[in-house]
Design a protein around this motif. Structure first.
Motif, PDB file in Angstrom:
ATOM      1  N   ASP A 185       0.845  -1.212   0.000  1.00  0.00           N
ATOM      2  CA  ASP A 185       0.000   0.000   0.000  1.00  0.00           C
ATOM      3  C   ASP A 185       0.871   1.249   0.000  1.00  0.00           C
ATOM      4  OD1 ASP A 185      -2.011   1.829   0.210  1.00  0.00           O
ATOM      5  OD2 ASP A 185      -2.580   1.303   2.249  1.00  0.00           O
ATOM      6  N   ASP A 186       1.320   1.757  -1.159  1.00  0.00           N
ATOM      7  CA  ASP A 186       0.846   1.263  -2.432  1.00  0.00           C
ATOM      8  C   ASP A 186       2.020   1.153  -3.399  1.00  0.00           C
ATOM      9  OD1 ASP A 186      -0.871   0.502  -4.493  1.00  0.00           O
ATOM     10  OD2 ASP A 186      -1.392   2.549  -4.994  1.00  0.00           O
ATOM     11  N   GLU A 219      -2.433  10.441  -0.766  1.00  0.00           N
ATOM     12  CA  GLU A 219      -3.664   9.634  -0.746  1.00  0.00           C
ATOM     13  C   GLU A 219      -4.072   9.337   0.691  1.00  0.00           C
ATOM     14  OE1 GLU A 219      -6.264   6.025  -0.755  1.00  0.00           O
ATOM     15  OE2 GLU A 219      -4.367   6.359   0.258  1.00  0.00           O
ATOM     16  N   ASP A 260      -4.576   0.165  -6.110  1.00  0.00           N
ATOM     17  CA  ASP A 260      -4.257   0.454  -4.704  1.00  0.00           C
ATOM     18  C   ASP A 260      -4.330  -0.831  -3.882  1.00  0.00           C
ATOM     19  OD1 ASP A 260      -3.829   1.664  -2.297  1.00  0.00           O
ATOM     20  OD2 ASP A 260      -5.544   3.026  -2.400  1.00  0.00           O
ATOM     21  N   MET A 261      -3.159  -1.401  -3.545  1.00  0.00           N
ATOM     22  CA  MET A 261      -3.029  -2.657  -2.789  1.00  0.00           C
ATOM     23  C   MET A 261      -3.359  -3.834  -3.715  1.00  0.00           C
ATOM     24  SD  MET A 261      -4.845  -1.406   0.770  1.00  0.00           S
ATOM     25  CE  MET A 261      -4.426  -2.851   1.744  1.00  0.00           C
TER      26      MET A 261
END
Ligand SMILES: [Zn+2]
Length: 398
Positions: A185-186, A219, A260-261
């Motif tokens: 992440d990330d 983010e 994302d992830m």
């Protein structure tokens, strides 16, 4: 193709049996230029890019290690051949870190939810305790606290040959936190976007439409980097500048795809609250749109295009489509342009219920993940590369 077959096989081709048609299919597939482009992705290169990102620790926004990571990312994009890397500049002055200032994309923002939790849940949160990081070197690397003030994020653009005035935005966030290495992440999404940028600029690849590769900052503080991009650039869409130059500083947005992830899909917590050590056999790439977005129908259509690209190009893992895209940089875009996210699990009801024990924790380290985990991320890269290549009219000359 049909004419050629008739010419070679004469009338017999008119009575071509389904079985025979199937035997022709592999040849047709071999001619798919997108397949050859997707084959330029490889596991070791993807892993190496994630590993390199982890040299900057957790890349927390507002720190020197975040700025060093940004410089490194930009240098990599340049080394792939991009001469148009650019930095978006904005200021970050936190109010409430989870409820940042600035208008939400819609009334749905923050209220859209992510699906109802079911089954075993474990608590989640952000680790803020340095002593939970047992590696002293990494603890020291992550020691600097974030400041407030000016911020930057980097992007580069593959310019379309016949429609430079239109583009897809392919994104991931390069900041992280939690006193680990932010590998999953990330780093996993950032490396995916960088690998795609590299391949779309590799020899022989042309696209009719443009593609912008964005590595968002901030983010983790509330999608501030993506919000700043929208605030500064939405109104510039599709404008030729200077007039008559065929240059479009902000091509019209056709879609926004966030990563994302990407790595960990080990299933639901066990009854004792722990997560299975091995990847679950049903591991998949989760493609999500948001059913409460103004452009939900268009976003859903985009999600299914990605599902189809997964069918065609991903080597190991299938995809699943869900309606609860939430809590990532695609959210502020979702009322303006069809927006989707790709992830290891559904963000709301799965990651939110504790399916990823590395999330925002000191254990989010490169060394934590197995090749099966990395390969799941690679399959998401194959999915997005294939989908974006189709959507932008990509061709490959050898
Ligand atoms: Zn994230």
């Amino acid at each position: 193709m049909k004419l050629l077959v008739v010419a070679r096989f004469g009338l017999a081709a008119l009575f071509i049996s389904p079985v025979f048609a199937q035997t022709l299919a592999p040849d047709a597939a071999a001619e798919d230029p997108i397949k050859a482009m997707v084959a330029r992705l490889d596991l070791e290169s993807y892993k190496a890019t994630i590993k390199s990102l982890t040299q900057f620790g957790d890349r927390r926004q507002g720190t020197d290690r975040n700025r060093a990571a940004l410089n490194w990312i930009e240098a990599q994009l340049k080394s792939y051949g991009y001469t148009n890397t650019a930095r978006l500049k904005y200021d970050y002055f936190p109010t409430d870190p989870r409820r940042p200032s600035g208008p939400p994309a819609s009334g749905a923002d923050g209220a859209q939810g992510g699906g109802r939790y079911r089954g075993v849940r474990t608590p989640t949160g952000v680790n803020n305790d340095p002593l939970k990081q047992p590696d002293e070197k990494l603890r020291a690397l992550n020691a600097q606290a974030g400041d407030v003030g000016p911020r930057e994020e980097v992007y580069c653009t593959k310019i379309g040959t016949t429609h430079p005035e239109e583009m897809y935005i392919v994104g991931a966030h390069m900041d992280g936190h939690g006193w680990g290495e932010a590998a999953n992440d990330d780093g996993s999404g950032t490396a995916l976007v960088m690998e795609l940028a590299r391949i779309f600029m590799s020899p022989g690849v042309k696209t009719e439409r443009s593609i912008r590769f964005c590595l968002w900052n901030n983010e983790e503080t509330g999608l501030n980097g993506a919000r700043a991009y929208i605030a500064q650039r939405a109104a510039l869409q599709g404008k030729e500048e200077p007039a008559g130059s065929s240059q479009y500083p902000e091509p019209k947005w056709l879609g926004m795809i966030q990563h994302d992830m990407m790595l960990l899909d080990h299933g639901m917590p066990l009854a004792d609250g722990t997560i299975p050590k091995a990847q679950r056999p049903e591991a998949d790439v989760n493609i999500e749109f948001q059913s409460m977005a103004k452009l939900a129908a268009e976003a859903q259509q985009l999600a299914w295009a990605f599902y189809a690209a997964n069918e065609a190009y991903a080597t190991d893992y299938p995809a699943a489509v869900g309606p609860h895209m939430t809590n990532t940089d695609s959210t502020p875009f979702m009322d303006l342009v069809p927006a989707i996210s790709l992830r290891e699990n559904e963000r709301g009801r799965e990651i939110g219920a504790g399916w990823d024990p590395t999330w925002h924790q000191p254990v989010d380290l490169y060394a934590t993940f197995s090749d099966k985990d990395f390969r799941l991320g690679l399959n998401a890269a194959q999915t997005t590369l294939g989908a974006i290549a189709r959507l932008t009219g990509a061709t490959l000359t050898k």
